[in-house]
Design a protein around this motif. Sequence first.
Motif, PDB file in Angstrom:
ATOM      1  N   SER A   1       0.806  -1.219   0.000  1.00  0.00           N
ATOM      2  CA  SER A   1       0.000   0.000   0.000  1.00  0.00           C
ATOM      3  C   SER A   1       0.840   1.270   0.000  1.00  0.00           C
ATOM      4  O   SER A   1       0.298   2.366  -0.183  1.00  0.00           O
ATOM      5  CB  SER A   1      -0.929   0.007   1.218  1.00  0.00           C
ATOM      6  OG  SER A   1      -0.174  -0.058   2.418  1.00  0.00           O
ATOM      7  N   GLU A   2       2.151   1.133   0.204  1.00  0.00           N
ATOM      8  CA  GLU A   2       3.032   2.292   0.203  1.00  0.00           C
ATOM      9  C   GLU A   2       3.795   2.439  -1.116  1.00  0.00           C
ATOM     10  O   GLU A   2       4.703   3.251  -1.222  1.00  0.00           O
ATOM     11  CB  GLU A   2       4.012   2.188   1.381  1.00  0.00           C
ATOM     12  CG  GLU A   2       3.309   2.195   2.740  1.00  0.00           C
ATOM     13  CD  GLU A   2       4.269   2.023   3.907  1.00  0.00           C
ATOM     14  OE1 GLU A   2       5.501   1.988   3.668  1.00  0.00           O
ATOM     15  OE2 GLU A   2       3.802   1.937   5.052  1.00  0.00           O
ATOM     16  N   GLY A   3       3.426   1.626  -2.104  1.00  0.00           N
ATOM     17  CA  GLY A   3       4.037   1.718  -3.421  1.00  0.00           C
ATOM     18  C   GLY A   3       5.348   0.979  -3.564  1.00  0.00           C
ATOM     19  O   GLY A   3       6.072   1.194  -4.551  1.00  0.00           O
ATOM     20  N   CYS A   4       5.643   0.105  -2.606  1.00  0.00           N
ATOM     21  CA  CYS A   4       6.888  -0.675  -2.673  1.00  0.00           C
ATOM     22  C   CYS A   4       6.598  -2.105  -3.133  1.00  0.00           C
ATOM     23  O   CYS A   4       5.506  -2.639  -2.910  1.00  0.00           O
ATOM     24  CB  CYS A   4       7.566  -0.704  -1.309  1.00  0.00           C
ATOM     25  SG  CYS A   4       8.081   0.930  -0.737  1.00  0.00           S
ATOM     26  N   ILE A   5       7.577  -2.725  -3.773  1.00  0.00           N
ATOM     27  CA  ILE A   5       7.447  -4.070  -4.314  1.00  0.00           C
ATOM     28  C   ILE A   5       8.144  -5.062  -3.396  1.00  0.00           C
ATOM     29  O   ILE A   5       9.280  -4.833  -2.965  1.00  0.00           O
ATOM     30  CB  ILE A   5       8.062  -4.158  -5.725  1.00  0.00           C
ATOM     31  CG1 ILE A   5       7.269  -3.294  -6.709  1.00  0.00           C
ATOM     32  CG2 ILE A   5       8.111  -5.603  -6.213  1.00  0.00           C
ATOM     33  CD1 ILE A   5       7.898  -3.209  -8.087  1.00  0.00           C
ATOM     34  N   TRP A   6       7.462  -6.174  -3.095  1.00  0.00           N
ATOM     35  CA  TRP A   6       8.055  -7.296  -2.375  1.00  0.00           C
ATOM     36  C   TRP A   6       8.385  -8.366  -3.405  1.00  0.00           C
ATOM     37  O   TRP A   6       7.492  -8.882  -4.081  1.00  0.00           O
ATOM     38  CB  TRP A   6       7.095  -7.813  -1.311  1.00  0.00           C
ATOM     39  CG  TRP A   6       6.797  -6.801  -0.255  1.00  0.00           C
ATOM     40  CD1 TRP A   6       5.924  -5.753  -0.357  1.00  0.00           C
ATOM     41  CD2 TRP A   6       7.378  -6.709   1.049  1.00  0.00           C
ATOM     42  NE1 TRP A   6       5.916  -5.014   0.812  1.00  0.00           N
ATOM     43  CE2 TRP A   6       6.795  -5.580   1.695  1.00  0.00           C
ATOM     44  CE3 TRP A   6       8.318  -7.480   1.754  1.00  0.00           C
ATOM     45  CZ2 TRP A   6       7.130  -5.205   2.996  1.00  0.00           C
ATOM     46  CZ3 TRP A   6       8.642  -7.098   3.050  1.00  0.00           C
ATOM     47  CH2 TRP A   6       8.071  -5.983   3.661  1.00  0.00           C
ATOM     48  N   LEU A   7       9.660  -8.690  -3.531  1.00  0.00           N
ATOM     49  CA  LEU A   7      10.170  -9.543  -4.601  1.00  0.00           C
ATOM     50  C   LEU A   7      10.838 -10.789  -4.030  1.00  0.00           C
ATOM     51  O   LEU A   7      11.755 -10.692  -3.219  1.00  0.00           O
ATOM     52  CB  LEU A   7      11.189  -8.753  -5.437  1.00  0.00           C
ATOM     53  CG  LEU A   7      11.931  -9.506  -6.541  1.00  0.00           C
ATOM     54  CD1 LEU A   7      10.985  -9.836  -7.690  1.00  0.00           C
ATOM     55  CD2 LEU A   7      13.125  -8.679  -7.039  1.00  0.00           C
ATOM     56  N   SER A   8      10.384 -11.946  -4.464  1.00  0.00           N
ATOM     57  CA  SER A   8      11.034 -13.199  -4.060  1.00  0.00           C
ATOM     58  C   SER A   8      12.347 -13.370  -4.808  1.00  0.00           C
ATOM     59  O   SER A   8      12.410 -13.112  -6.007  1.00  0.00           O
ATOM     60  CB  SER A   8      10.122 -14.396  -4.376  1.00  0.00           C
ATOM     61  OG  SER A   8       8.945 -14.357  -3.617  1.00  0.00           O
ATOM     62  N   LEU A   9      13.364 -13.819  -4.092  1.00  0.00           N
ATOM     63  CA  LEU A   9      14.655 -14.097  -4.712  1.00  0.00           C
ATOM     64  C   LEU A   9      14.918 -15.602  -4.615  1.00  0.00           C
ATOM     65  O   LEU A   9      15.340 -16.119  -3.588  1.00  0.00           O
ATOM     66  CB  LEU A   9      15.756 -13.282  -4.038  1.00  0.00           C
ATOM     67  CG  LEU A   9      15.671 -11.773  -4.286  1.00  0.00           C
ATOM     68  CD1 LEU A   9      16.749 -11.038  -3.510  1.00  0.00           C
ATOM     69  CD2 LEU A   9      15.778 -11.447  -5.783  1.00  0.00           C
ATOM     70  N   TRP A  10      14.607 -16.288  -5.695  1.00  0.00           N
ATOM     71  CA  TRP A  10      14.761 -17.736  -5.799  1.00  0.00           C
ATOM     72  C   TRP A  10      16.233 -18.100  -5.631  1.00  0.00           C
ATOM     73  O   TRP A  10      17.105 -17.553  -6.273  1.00  0.00           O
ATOM     74  CB  TRP A  10      14.247 -18.175  -7.167  1.00  0.00           C
ATOM     75  CG  TRP A  10      14.347 -19.629  -7.470  1.00  0.00           C
ATOM     76  CD1 TRP A  10      15.453 -20.310  -7.902  1.00  0.00           C
ATOM     77  CD2 TRP A  10      13.292 -20.599  -7.391  1.00  0.00           C
ATOM     78  NE1 TRP A  10      15.149 -21.631  -8.112  1.00  0.00           N
ATOM     79  CE2 TRP A  10      13.836 -21.842  -7.793  1.00  0.00           C
ATOM     80  CE3 TRP A  10      11.956 -20.538  -7.025  1.00  0.00           C
ATOM     81  CZ2 TRP A  10      13.070 -23.009  -7.845  1.00  0.00           C
ATOM     82  CZ3 TRP A  10      11.201 -21.687  -7.077  1.00  0.00           C
ATOM     83  CH2 TRP A  10      11.751 -22.909  -7.483  1.00  0.00           C
ATOM     84  N   GLY A  11      16.505 -19.029  -4.739  1.00  0.00           N
ATOM     85  CA  GLY A  11      17.867 -19.465  -4.501  1.00  0.00           C
ATOM     86  C   GLY A  11      18.566 -18.730  -3.376  1.00  0.00           C
ATOM     87  O   GLY A  11      19.565 -19.211  -2.849  1.00  0.00           O
ATOM     88  N   ALA A  12      18.020 -17.572  -2.979  1.00  0.00           N
ATOM     89  CA  ALA A  12      18.649 -16.768  -1.925  1.00  0.00           C
ATOM     90  C   ALA A  12      17.946 -16.920  -0.585  1.00  0.00           C
ATOM     91  O   ALA A  12      18.444 -16.431   0.428  1.00  0.00           O
ATOM     92  CB  ALA A  12      18.683 -15.300  -2.329  1.00  0.00           C
ATOM     93  N   GLY A  13      16.775 -17.573  -0.564  1.00  0.00           N
ATOM     94  CA  GLY A  13      16.052 -17.741   0.692  1.00  0.00           C
ATOM     95  C   GLY A  13      15.553 -16.448   1.297  1.00  0.00           C
ATOM     96  O   GLY A  13      15.484 -16.311   2.521  1.00  0.00           O
ATOM     97  N   GLU A  14      15.179 -15.485   0.455  1.00  0.00           N
ATOM     98  CA  GLU A  14      14.698 -14.223   0.985  1.00  0.00           C
ATOM     99  C   GLU A  14      13.725 -13.535   0.029  1.00  0.00           C
ATOM    100  O   GLU A  14      13.708 -13.813  -1.180  1.00  0.00           O
ATOM    101  CB  GLU A  14      15.851 -13.279   1.316  1.00  0.00           C
ATOM    102  CG  GLU A  14      16.702 -12.878   0.141  1.00  0.00           C
ATOM    103  CD  GLU A  14      17.876 -11.988   0.562  1.00  0.00           C
ATOM    104  OE1 GLU A  14      18.170 -11.884   1.769  1.00  0.00           O
ATOM    105  OE2 GLU A  14      18.475 -11.367  -0.325  1.00  0.00           O
ATOM    106  N   VAL A  15      12.924 -12.668   0.611  1.00  0.00           N
ATOM    107  CA  VAL A  15      12.060 -11.756  -0.131  1.00  0.00           C
ATOM    108  C   VAL A  15      12.518 -10.350   0.221  1.00  0.00           C
ATOM    109  O   VAL A  15      12.676 -10.023   1.405  1.00  0.00           O
ATOM    110  CB  VAL A  15      10.579 -11.953   0.244  1.00  0.00           C
ATOM    111  CG1 VAL A  15       9.705 -10.886  -0.406  1.00  0.00           C
ATOM    112  CG2 VAL A  15      10.101 -13.347  -0.147  1.00  0.00           C
ATOM    113  N   VAL A  16      12.754  -9.519  -0.783  1.00  0.00           N
ATOM    114  CA  VAL A  16      13.226  -8.160  -0.528  1.00  0.00           C
ATOM    115  C   VAL A  16      12.122  -7.149  -0.843  1.00  0.00           C
ATOM    116  O   VAL A  16      11.260  -7.383  -1.692  1.00  0.00           O
ATOM    117  CB  VAL A  16      14.495  -7.821  -1.341  1.00  0.00           C
ATOM    118  CG1 VAL A  16      15.672  -8.646  -0.852  1.00  0.00           C
ATOM    119  CG2 VAL A  16      14.266  -8.022  -2.832  1.00  0.00           C
TER     120      VAL A  16
END
Length: 294
Positions: free
Chosen positions: A206-221
Amino acid sequence: MNASTWQAELCVDSRCELGEGPQWHAAQKRLYWCDILGKHLHWLDPATDSHASVALDQMVSCAAPVNDGRLLLVGERSLVLFDTERQTQTPLCDFEADNPVTRSNDARVDHHGSLWLSTMGKNAEHGAGSLYRLHRGELVTLRTGLTIPNAICFSADAQSAYFTDTPTGQVMRWALDENGWPVGEPECFADFSAYSGSPDGAVMDSEGCIWLSLWGAGEVVRLDTQGQIIGRIELPVDQPSCPVFAGAGLETLYITTAREGLSLEKLAETPTAGSLYRVETGIAGLAEPSLQLV
């Protein structure tokens, strides 16, 4: 500025071969997601934590809520309307049915109630994938020659679409016209080509930011409007595939993951790979409309 960090917790120990396509069905108050390779549709009631699944007859990558209450199953050879109460299926149209090489991959409904959806080679064949828009029941090709199209999401002002071709490592931004059609050529928004993980599924908050999965890195940024990392969710498994906001107020972020391609040793280390994870970030998601077919 230091990036905020959160730890994801196990939500449903589903152990999908390839968990993907999480979608929040606001009317049903259910979270749906798919095991593409396992040919199953899963759902969760966040209020009660009750979980169930149903077997499907084709690989399905997304179950998008339709404004009549049904789901649109995005499959490897067809788009099918699914009545969740009766568990009946009604074919809508073929989807690369004449191409045995490909299957469906990522999908998300835009601000106009149209579904952007993609295909890829079943063995990630180079350039075999495409990006489409299903607008009022008509399937229109937007782009071809992609390998693993992912990260489909849309800016809050409806002026931009985002996507990635995962092997390139670049998240692209594509300008949209007033009807939601892309204009000109996409430009690079964020570059992960030198990063330890590859960009996969994404969702807007809702704040205009993207949550992106990083396959192989074990994280969402979490990426700000300039494509810079301002937050990070750490998972105990290596292959997060796609995040989605769900539940009351869209205040919980759920993340699908995958077991696909992991060695026996890695599976022994991370037995819950392929399961559904969740995290409370204190940031709400951006509400997404239901699919309009007419």
